[in-house]
Scaffold this motif. Structure first.
Motif, mmCIF file in Angstrom:
data_model
loop_
_atom_site.group_PDB
_atom_site.id
_atom_site.type_symbol
_atom_site.label_atom_id
_atom_site.label_comp_id
_atom_site.label_asym_id
_atom_site.label_seq_id
_atom_site.Cartn_x
_atom_site.Cartn_y
_atom_site.Cartn_z
ATOM 1 N N PRO A 164 -4.167 35.085 -16.790
ATOM 2 C CA PRO A 164 -4.545 34.074 -15.799
ATOM 3 C C PRO A 164 -3.316 33.587 -15.032
ATOM 4 O O PRO A 164 -2.325 33.175 -15.627
ATOM 5 N N THR A 165 -3.373 33.631 -13.735
ATOM 6 C CA THR A 165 -2.288 33.124 -12.891
ATOM 7 C C THR A 165 -2.877 32.446 -11.659
ATOM 8 O O THR A 165 -4.018 32.701 -11.261
ATOM 9 N N LEU A 166 -2.046 31.639 -11.034
ATOM 10 C CA LEU A 166 -2.419 31.061 -9.755
ATOM 11 C C LEU A 166 -2.496 32.146 -8.678
ATOM 12 O O LEU A 166 -3.268 32.045 -7.724
ATOM 13 N N SER A 167 -1.696 33.195 -8.854
ATOM 14 C CA SER A 167 -1.631 34.247 -7.838
ATOM 15 C C SER A 167 -2.957 34.969 -7.651
ATOM 16 O O SER A 167 -3.203 35.558 -6.592
ATOM 17 N N GLU A 168 -3.833 34.930 -8.653
ATOM 18 C CA GLU A 168 -5.141 35.561 -8.516
ATOM 19 C C GLU A 168 -5.908 35.013 -7.319
ATOM 20 O O GLU A 168 -6.726 35.720 -6.714
ATOM 21 N N MET A 169 -5.636 33.761 -6.973
ATOM 22 C CA MET A 169 -6.334 33.148 -5.838
ATOM 23 C C MET A 169 -5.992 33.841 -4.534
ATOM 24 O O MET A 169 -6.790 33.829 -3.584
ATOM 25 N N MET A 170 -4.825 34.445 -4.461
ATOM 26 C CA MET A 170 -4.429 35.168 -3.254
ATOM 27 C C MET A 170 -5.355 36.355 -3.017
ATOM 28 O O MET A 170 -5.831 36.580 -1.897
ATOM 29 N N LYS A 171 -5.633 37.106 -4.083
ATOM 30 C CA LYS A 171 -6.547 38.243 -3.963
ATOM 31 C C LYS A 171 -7.969 37.778 -3.702
ATOM 32 O O LYS A 171 -8.687 38.375 -2.880
ATOM 33 N N GLU A 198 -4.390 21.117 -12.370
ATOM 34 C CA GLU A 198 -3.998 21.109 -10.951
ATOM 35 C C GLU A 198 -5.046 21.873 -10.146
ATOM 36 O O GLU A 198 -4.766 22.864 -9.485
ATOM 37 N N ASP A 199 -6.277 21.385 -10.182
ATOM 38 C CA ASP A 199 -7.374 22.145 -9.594
ATOM 39 C C ASP A 199 -7.744 21.699 -8.180
ATOM 40 O O ASP A 199 -8.838 21.991 -7.695
ATOM 41 N N ASN A 200 -6.837 20.994 -7.510
ATOM 42 C CA ASN A 200 -7.081 20.569 -6.136
ATOM 43 C C ASN A 200 -6.185 21.366 -5.199
ATOM 44 O O ASN A 200 -4.963 21.220 -5.221
ATOM 45 N N GLY A 201 -6.781 22.223 -4.393
ATOM 46 C CA GLY A 201 -5.988 23.022 -3.461
ATOM 47 C C GLY A 201 -6.803 24.144 -2.870
ATOM 48 O O GLY A 201 -7.976 24.345 -3.211
ATOM 49 N N LEU A 202 -6.166 24.893 -1.968
ATOM 50 C CA LEU A 202 -6.876 25.955 -1.270
ATOM 51 C C LEU A 202 -5.898 27.054 -0.843
ATOM 52 O O LEU A 202 -4.775 26.768 -0.426
ATOM 53 N N THR A 229 -0.561 23.136 -6.124
ATOM 54 C CA THR A 229 0.611 23.237 -6.986
ATOM 55 C C THR A 229 1.266 24.605 -6.870
ATOM 56 O O THR A 229 0.590 25.647 -6.840
ATOM 57 N N GLU A 230 2.593 24.617 -6.757
ATOM 58 C CA GLU A 230 3.427 25.821 -6.779
ATOM 59 C C GLU A 230 3.124 26.831 -5.673
ATOM 60 O O GLU A 230 3.517 28.003 -5.775
ATOM 61 N N VAL A 231 2.488 26.414 -4.590
ATOM 62 C CA VAL A 231 2.211 27.379 -3.523
ATOM 63 C C VAL A 231 3.488 27.829 -2.825
ATOM 64 O O VAL A 231 3.516 28.912 -2.218
ATOM 65 N N THR A 232 4.550 27.035 -2.907
ATOM 66 C CA THR A 232 5.815 27.466 -2.307
ATOM 67 C C THR A 232 6.379 28.685 -3.022
ATOM 68 O O THR A 232 7.199 29.422 -2.452
ATOM 69 N N GLU A 233 5.978 28.915 -4.257
ATOM 70 C CA GLU A 233 6.393 30.109 -4.998
ATOM 71 C C GLU A 233 5.445 31.286 -4.758
ATOM 72 O O GLU A 233 5.804 32.438 -4.995
ATOM 73 N N LEU A 234 4.226 30.999 -4.298
ATOM 74 C CA LEU A 234 3.242 32.056 -4.086
ATOM 75 C C LEU A 234 3.327 32.693 -2.701
ATOM 76 O O LEU A 234 3.016 33.875 -2.532
ATOM 77 N N ILE A 235 3.723 31.935 -1.709
ATOM 78 C CA ILE A 235 3.624 32.389 -0.323
ATOM 79 C C ILE A 235 4.389 33.685 -0.070
ATOM 80 O O ILE A 235 3.995 34.489 0.789
ATOM 81 N N GLN A 236 5.459 33.929 -0.820
ATOM 82 C CA GLN A 236 6.257 35.121 -0.555
ATOM 83 C C GLN A 236 5.465 36.407 -0.753
ATOM 84 O O GLN A 236 5.757 37.423 -0.134
ATOM 85 N N GLY A 237 4.430 36.351 -1.597
ATOM 86 C CA GLY A 237 3.588 37.536 -1.777
ATOM 87 C C GLY A 237 2.929 37.950 -0.479
ATOM 88 O O GLY A 237 2.851 39.147 -0.148
ATOM 89 N N PHE A 238 2.465 36.983 0.275
ATOM 90 C CA PHE A 238 1.860 37.286 1.570
ATOM 91 C C PHE A 238 2.913 37.680 2.602
ATOM 92 O O PHE A 238 2.645 38.481 3.498
ATOM 93 N N VAL A 239 4.118 37.099 2.505
ATOM 94 C CA VAL A 239 5.194 37.464 3.424
ATOM 95 C C VAL A 239 5.553 38.938 3.238
ATOM 96 O O VAL A 239 5.718 39.680 4.218
ATOM 97 N N CYS A 252 6.056 18.534 -1.040
ATOM 98 C CA CYS A 252 5.434 17.271 -1.438
ATOM 99 C C CYS A 252 4.464 17.546 -2.589
ATOM 100 O O CYS A 252 4.373 18.661 -3.096
ATOM 101 N N ASN A 253 3.749 16.543 -2.995
ATOM 102 C CA ASN A 253 2.727 16.698 -4.029
ATOM 103 C C ASN A 253 1.380 16.312 -3.428
ATOM 104 O O ASN A 253 1.154 15.135 -3.204
ATOM 105 N N PRO A 254 0.519 17.325 -3.097
ATOM 106 C CA PRO A 254 0.609 18.757 -3.398
ATOM 107 C C PRO A 254 1.504 19.494 -2.403
ATOM 108 O O PRO A 254 1.726 19.031 -1.287
ATOM 109 N N GLN A 255 1.996 20.664 -2.837
ATOM 110 C CA GLN A 255 2.843 21.482 -1.976
ATOM 111 C C GLN A 255 2.020 22.158 -0.880
ATOM 112 O O GLN A 255 0.812 22.368 -1.021
ATOM 113 N N VAL A 256 2.717 22.493 0.202
ATOM 114 C CA VAL A 256 2.094 23.214 1.310
ATOM 115 C C VAL A 256 2.996 24.396 1.670
ATOM 116 O O VAL A 256 4.218 24.249 1.719
ATOM 117 N N ALA A 257 2.407 25.561 1.911
ATOM 118 C CA ALA A 257 3.191 26.741 2.291
ATOM 119 C C ALA A 257 2.372 27.599 3.238
ATOM 120 O O ALA A 257 1.145 27.665 3.131
#
Length: 481
Positions: A461-468, A407-411, A431-441, A368-373
């Motif tokens: 700069p990437t969204l993935s930095e938020m994971m770290k 796309e600055d709304n998320g956690l 945004t795009e968290v469905t593409e990020l979750i695999q890093g944690f998997v 959905c918008n926003p994505q959830v993973a």
């Protein structure tokens, strides 16, 4: 014998066709039975075409906010629902043909028809109840039909179908399942969605982007109830900001039909009720396994709550008979079915060190918008299990790439075992968290602790930095918040 195989798989969805390919790779003579279309529900009526619809919705959302990016679009912007649907169907047809190519490439026989287990290690295939949609190009090398077939190993991969509530059964006109919701001839002005799981929320999000007045009714106290409570709360606020109306702790008790609309009586947990009038309604209250008319009862196959009971390798209680995918129980996800199929085949082939699937490491995604993973334990579940935990969070609003994207709304939220550093779960909305979750998997599958994640260099700069950053936050070391 011409009709004798090492492995026969009933159903060509993600679990079935992937299992067939792996079987052929391991040198087993393989056939797959399909009654309607290669690729199953996921490819033809589920995962893939819905993502095509949601992509159109994303493009429309972005166009409607072009001014925020310094862009001026001359002329009006609107959705041509026929063109949107045609694009979605075209994507499915392309992939349907791709599965046909894979069957041909791997020398897998395709048997068109409906299969029924006649006795152990034997099926009888009859003419399908409705015309089969065979791939136009390329057609698999060996296409067979009605007859009796035998195999040392038979795998049931018949998938699932929408669940219907008594008295509120879908009729294809006013009350839709995902089948009708995917191919509307015209957009309704108003829509009621019953159920806020992945299917319900994705369609609610799509139709809202298309300009439809959408109301979601959920019987639990929050939307997307399988997700972490904090994440689903953020998602709800974002969806409501987009104009969705959401009613939780409520059920659709009754639906009355008019010529071109429905009136739903919605009862809330506090005993109050209200009537909601909508042009159309989507029933998204889950799915149930396709276990009927397969001959399971005659063979004594054990089932539970509409699904076939299996062990960690897909074995049923009947020797030589297996089940994978949705028909074998939750979580009912395409990627679970694929992995389950590979595990089942590799165990059949006698490969060493075949591990049963760990359901705790299966990611879940809602587009959905926003994505959830998410993957692993929620915060509440970890506490319920008595785990002493550390929780880390990082907001999209503190990430440069997210801000640049607008796309600055998320956690991003992570959960660690305080004593061992084991990553127990990860949960995201944005945004795009469905593409990020695999890093944690991957991290969980490798039994990574917080130390390895902290020493991993994420690109900027990437969204993935938020994971770290979320990991750092769990240990009091966050850098950019």
């Amino acid at each position: 014998m011409a009709n004798s195989y090492d492995v026969i798989i009933i159903g060509s969805g993600p679990g079935g066709y992937v299992a067939a390919i792996r079987s052929a790779q391991l040198g087993l003579k393989t056939a797959i039975v399909e009654r309607e279309h290669l690729g199953g529900i996921c490819l033809n009526w589920g995962c893939i075409p819905t993502k095509a619809l949601l992509r159109s919705a994303d493009v429309l959302d972005n166009a409607n906010h072009a001014k925020a990016y310094g862009l001026v679009l001359n002329g009006s912007i609107s959705a041509d629902v026929t063109a949107v649907v045609n694009r979605s169907r075209g994507v499915s047809q392309r992939l349907n043909g791709g599965v046909g190519f894979l069957m041909k490439k791997n020398k897998i026989d395709v048997i068109w028809g409906e299969a029924k287990l006649s006795k152990p290690n034997e099926i009888v295939v009859s003419k399908p109840s409705k015309p089969a949609v065979q791939p136009q190009n390329p057609v698999p090398k060996n296409v067979l039909g009605e007859g009796t077939y035998t195999a040392k190993h038979i795998i049931v991969a018949t998938g699932a179908r929408p669940r219907a509530l008594p008295g509120i059964e879908p009729d294809g006109k006013l009350i839709w399942t995902y089948f009708e919701a995917m191919v509307p001839k015209e957009l309704p002005k108003s829509l009621l969605v019953m159920g806020s799981g992945a299917i319900g929320i994705e369609f609610a999000s799509f139709y809202r982007s298309m300009g439809v007045d959408v109301t979601v009714v959920e019987v639990m106290d929050r939307i997307m109830p399988v997700e972490d409570a904090e994440i689903s709360g953020i998602a709800r606020k974002a969806l409501e900001k987009r104009g969705l109306k959401i009613i939780t702790s409520a059920k659709v008790a009754k639906v009355e039909k008019a010529a071109n609309s429905i009136t739903a009586t919605v009862e809330t947990a506090d005993g109050k009720s209200q009537q909601i009038v909508a042009d159309r309604m989507i029933s998204a209250v889950g799915v149930q396994g396709n276990i009927e008319n397969l001959g399971l009862e005659a063979l004594g196959v054990k089932t539970d709550r509409g699904c076939i009971v299996i062990d960690g390798y897909g074995k049923t209680n009947v020797p030589g008979l297996y089940a994978i995918g949705d028909v074998a129980g939750p979580p009912m996800l395409a990627h679970k079915a694929e992995h389950e199929g590979v595990v089942c085949i590799e165990k059949i082939a006698g490969l060493p060190n075949v591990h049963p699937m760990d359901k705790g490491k299966i990611p879940g995604c809602t587009y959905c918008n926003p994505q959830v993973a998410s993957v692993g334990l929620t915060e509440a579940k970890a506490k319920e299990l008595g785990r002493d935990i550390r929780v880390g969070r990082f907001s999209f609003g503190a990430n440069g790439k997210a801000i640049a994207l607008g796309e600055d709304n998320g956690l991003v939220k992570v959960i660690f075992d305080k004593k061992t550093g084991e990553l127990l779960g990860a949960h995201m909305v944005g945004t795009e968290v469905t593409e990020l979750i695999q890093g944690f998997v991957v991290a969980m599958n490798l039994e990574t602790t917080e130390e390895e994640l902290m020493h991993t260099i994420f690109p900027h700069p990437t969204l993935s930095e938020m994971m770290k950053e979320a990991v750092l936050d769990a240990y009091g070391r966050v850098l950019n918040a």
